[in-house]
Design an enzyme around this catalytic site. Sequence first.
Site, mmCIF file in Angstrom:
data_model
loop_
_atom_site.group_PDB
_atom_site.id
_atom_site.type_symbol
_atom_site.label_atom_id
_atom_site.label_comp_id
_atom_site.label_asym_id
_atom_site.label_seq_id
_atom_site.Cartn_x
_atom_site.Cartn_y
_atom_site.Cartn_z
ATOM 1 N N ASP A 387 0.847 -1.194 0.000
ATOM 2 C CA ASP A 387 0.000 0.000 0.000
ATOM 3 C C ASP A 387 0.889 1.252 0.000
ATOM 4 O O ASP A 387 2.106 1.167 0.176
ATOM 5 C CB ASP A 387 -0.888 -0.048 1.262
ATOM 6 N N GLU A 390 2.753 5.228 -3.823
ATOM 7 C CA GLU A 390 2.758 6.185 -4.956
ATOM 8 C C GLU A 390 4.075 6.959 -5.044
ATOM 9 O O GLU A 390 4.414 7.346 -6.170
ATOM 10 C CB GLU A 390 1.566 7.137 -4.809
ATOM 11 N N ASP A 458 -8.976 3.608 -2.983
ATOM 12 C CA ASP A 458 -10.035 3.989 -2.041
ATOM 13 C C ASP A 458 -11.272 4.536 -2.745
ATOM 14 O O ASP A 458 -11.460 5.739 -2.853
ATOM 15 C CB ASP A 458 -9.489 5.020 -1.046
HETATM 16 O O1 MIG Z 1 -4.008 5.967 4.654
HETATM 17 O O2 MIG Z 1 -3.944 0.693 5.526
HETATM 18 O O3 MIG Z 1 -5.929 2.153 0.101
HETATM 19 O O4 MIG Z 1 -7.001 -0.092 1.364
HETATM 20 O O5 MIG Z 1 -7.129 -0.012 4.173
HETATM 21 C C1 MIG Z 1 -4.801 4.868 4.351
HETATM 22 C C2 MIG Z 1 -5.105 1.440 5.628
HETATM 23 C C3 MIG Z 1 -3.954 3.654 4.197
HETATM 24 C C4 MIG Z 1 -5.062 2.949 2.171
HETATM 25 C C5 MIG Z 1 -5.490 1.765 1.376
HETATM 26 C C6 MIG Z 1 -6.589 1.035 2.113
HETATM 27 C C7 MIG Z 1 -6.098 0.617 3.471
HETATM 28 C C8 MIG Z 1 -5.620 1.848 4.254
HETATM 29 N N1 MIG Z 1 -4.587 2.553 3.502
#
Ligand code: MIG
Length: 773
Positions: A387, A390, A458
């Site tokens: 996650d 980016e 998201d």
């Molecule tokens: O700032 O890990 O897209 O799927 O549940 C949010 C928490 C961070 C973003 C991801 C989402 C995930 C969430 N993350």
Amino acid sequence: MQIEILGNVKGIKKQNDVLMINTAEAVVRVWVYSPSVIRVNISRNFDESDASFAVIRGPLSKFNEAETEKEIIIKTTELQLHISKSPLRFNFFTADGRALSEDDQRFGVNWQGTRVTSYRKLYPDERFIGLGEKTGNLNRRGSSYVNWNTDAALHGVDADPLYKTFPFFVGLHNGLTYGLFFDNTHKSYFDFGASTDATMSWFGADAGDMNYYFFGAQGIAKIIEEYTWLTGRMEMPPLWSLGYQQCRWSYMSADEVVDIAENFRREKIPADVIYCDIDYMDDYKIFTWNKEPFPEPAAMINKLKSMGFHLVTIVDPGIKVEEGYKEYDEGVAKNYFATYPDGENYTAEVWPGRCHFPDFFRDDVREWWGKAFIALTEPGVDGFWNDMNEPAAWGQNIPWLVKFGEKYMPEVRNAYGMQMARATYEGTKKILGNKRPFILTRAAYSGTQRYSAVWTGDNSASDAHLLLGQRLVNSLGITGMSLIGVDIGGFAGNPTPELMVRWNSLGVYTPMFRNHAMEGTKYREPWCWGKENEAIIKKDIEQRYRLLPYIYSSFYQSCQTGMPVSRTLAIDYTGDENVYDVKYQNQFLFGDSILITPVESTKFTEDVYLPEGEWYRLSSGKKFKGGQAISAEAPLTDLPVFIKAGAIIPMQKVIQSTAEEGDGILEVNIWHGKEANTFVYYEDDGLTYDHQNGAYYKRQITFNPAKKIIGFSTVEGSFTSKYNQIKLVLHGFETIVQGKVRTLSANGKILRISKNPDHVVFANSSEQISIIY
Ligand code: MIG
């Protein structure tokens, strides 16, 4: 700021595999990668090093060109590139001379400062599809886009950019197709005639080379095949990753994780995967466990395994600044983190607070990162969710002077997530030995399909997002990604029960079927919606498990040819205007022959466009003529799903997880049609790499209505199918009654037809089987 437009040719030089052309502005190189793939690189900062994150192939060693006074012409068996010399312009034609794509003759390629752009002729009827994870319509004509990987938290349905960069599109005009991949990781821009008075399309980037691959194959499927030849294809995913996946931010303790898993088994709702989101970690420190709520990860995972569940855990790139934390100490000691130009480690805030960010562009850093997964694999994790890559930092703006390897952020930002996924894939693959890891990433660049599945980030709990999600999946499929998920139910907000049920029914036909929800939202698991809704959700998830033999074979096809599992209708029905109609643009084929229409949760009938041919409604067996729109009933219990006439769809009995043996019967469903059809059935152990050494089971299943034969070819590969019997189920065939109208015979032996006159069960053997009806 001056504009410099590519001018006249000054010199031409040919060295084996490359044609080099000089102008006052730039050095141009042209290579032929295959008879239908030609690369053009136009550079103002000529530099021999020629690295790409995406491309895994090299050029042909030789090609022929001819020179006239005005042009250089490169001809292959499939393509012609006419390079006009004064000024230097590039124009692509089919082998028989029809224009595919031409520079705008006035502006061609040019620079404003470091910004490089290609202005191209726009054909009156030209459509564009592609660019991967982009909002907007299937047909991108009249729209413009930016590629700049962004943590697009809580994005709207029109947001751009989102998380991923796929600078590849397909152009369609005059009955022709071409593809173009702009391999440049800087922030890039695509404009498909959005604001040019319908005279030009253009694309460009903030800096770097005008570096593109031109694909001249005719047919979108072929162009995808070539694009994935160039940038790689996915590996066979673990079978369990194609089952139902349950996620939430977060299940807060081992007890809760186990409890959720047990509930699936108690309710007899099939599922294979459960996730731990960020709260399993100690203070969000990657590769640690929060010991209080997760005191014994191995014990928790063993329990899950005994119930047939796999655990996927999240990892973010941000490494917490904290002395004594292993990854921090090692990273600092070895200079593994991104830095400011003076060498100081770059620091930004994310979940753990102040963090450093691994420089995934370096081999040694990727190796180090990969090895750290032992903390997760040892207790038994075998899926790894990447996650925030980016990369994301609170405030979003990672300064332009932050350095990754030798390069600064603006040049490589769009590839960071891909390199993290690569490090995770390569590392965990090594640790797991012969077992296939499952990797899921949010940020990506072209080529990511080699390492990882993706999800679309998201989204929100709304019908508009349900529809958008499908378009994103369909579009990602054009750019080589096949294993794709969207947060079913919508990440942010709380879906109505109707939306949850509807979205789940669409999830059955989403390549990766994962239910996920944001922190603070209501629980989403299938039993949270009342008994009646639970029953619908359960039935739909069961349908997913029934279809797994078909789905697995469809993924095999992706691995072989790059053909996505979820396919925009533009792939198979390119010339049909209706498939680009905004009314029908979300429809798609799931595998070769299942047509799905996503429907909002507030609508209970929907206009469905049935392309040419004949179609059967799956739920009723009713047959429809194609080439028309119909109004279809769409209650929450019955998403409009149609089967193409002639379809061959292998299914199985419901199992509770892919770990379950099942009853050993492969149910081969065939829907009658006028045209012959072939399905490539593929099976292997679903877990290891043994299939790469021949341990697979592959055969062709054919249906030939003219000869009234259904055939099973001899089996290829050394794997023994887990199905020892085949149940043949015939749909839409004239009733077959033994001894009366007709009989079924296999290899000359009469088959005994069951009470239901449309199915028959016989032993599965590896020999050729011909059924005559
Ligand atoms: O700032 O890990 O897209 O799927 O549940 C949010 C928490 C961070 C973003 C991801 C989402 C995930 C969430 N993350």
